[in-house]
Design a protein around this motif. Structure first.
Motif: not given
Length: 253
Positions: A41-48, A108-123
């Motif tokens: 799956k895709p993942s993680k948000a901006k800034g990571s 919920v939408a972000d976590m479907f892609l393993f993304t979040s706000d705040p963004a994770a520092r590593a994944a």
């Protein structure tokens, strides 16, 4: 934002689940076997992205595990009996967050892609295929490292969102039936929920179990198009992953 990239990766989820379902149905009908699909799956948000580029990087004083530490903590082949394990490609880590409609469904939408706000520092991520030919499930997980206080924000956001969100649109796809499930009582705190995605004409029932262990969030997802009413994250995978993460955190404390 790379909406096209995100959308193509979401589409691959549906394809993977469709293949797994077809293989499982064939086996169930006596037509032969095969592994379940691979649920990368895709993942993680901006800034990571910087943290993903440097596996040893972690801001001083952040309290976040590095990507190298997450790799050590993540499940590997042989760790879970009955399942094959595959690493999620680095290219599927670090995607931008894409706005959801309504905004209340964003976590919920972000976590479907393993993304979040705040963004994770590593994944890092893993996907699992059951070795049982009759099992058409696709299971994935991501270990997301956060700075001090950030992991709590992610769980709070999911808890609020799943309480308000029932359906939403994200990257051109429709999601419905968002429903809070019983808190599994794992780690320092946890949430569980399910939803139904309509992706490339396929209905994709998905269950989530999200667990915080200190500053790390582990997100488990399971999909099964043959038995959507009973789709759930395998407890063997959850237990093994949390045990391995806690062991690493104890060793590095």
């Amino acid at each position: 934002m790379r909406v096209g990239n995100v959308k193509s990766k979401v589409s691959r989820i549906a394809v993977a689940v469709s293949v797994a379902a077809a293989l499982g149905l064939t086996a169930a009908c006596g037509g032969g076997g095969g592994d379940g699909g691979k649920g990368a799956k895709p993942s993680k948000a901006k800034g990571s992205e910087a943290a993903q580029a440097d596996p040893k990087a972690s801001p001083a004083g952040s309290g976040a595990l590095t990507r190298a530490e997450l790799e050590k903590a993540a499940l590997a082949s042989g760790d879970v009996k009955g399942y094959g394990v595959k690493k999620t490609a680095a290219s599927d880590i670090g995607l931008d967050s894409v706005p959801a409609d309504p905004a209340a469904c964003q976590p919920v939408a972000d976590m479907f892609l393993f993304t979040s706000d705040p963004a994770a520092r590593a994944a890092v991520g893993r996907s699992f295929a059951a070795k049982d030919d009759l099992d058409a499930s696709v299971t994935s997980l991501a270990l997301l490292a956060y700075g001090s206080g950030e992991a709590e924000q992610v769980l709070d956001g999911l808890r609020t969102s799943t309480g308000k969100c029932t359906k939403y649109e994200h990257t051109g796809y429709q999601y419905s039936g968002v429903k809070v499930l019983k808190d599994p009582g794992l780690g320092d705190e946890s949430v569980a929920y399910r939803l139904l995605g309509s992706i490339e004409g396929a209905s994709v029932p998905t269950t989530f179990t999200v667990v915080r262990v200190g500053t790390t969030v582990v997100t488990f997802t399971a999909m099964n198009m043959l038995d959507g009413d009973k789709v759930k994250v395998p407890s063997a995978i959850v237990d093994a992953q949390l045990k391995k993460l806690k062991k690493l955190k104890k060793a590095t404390a």
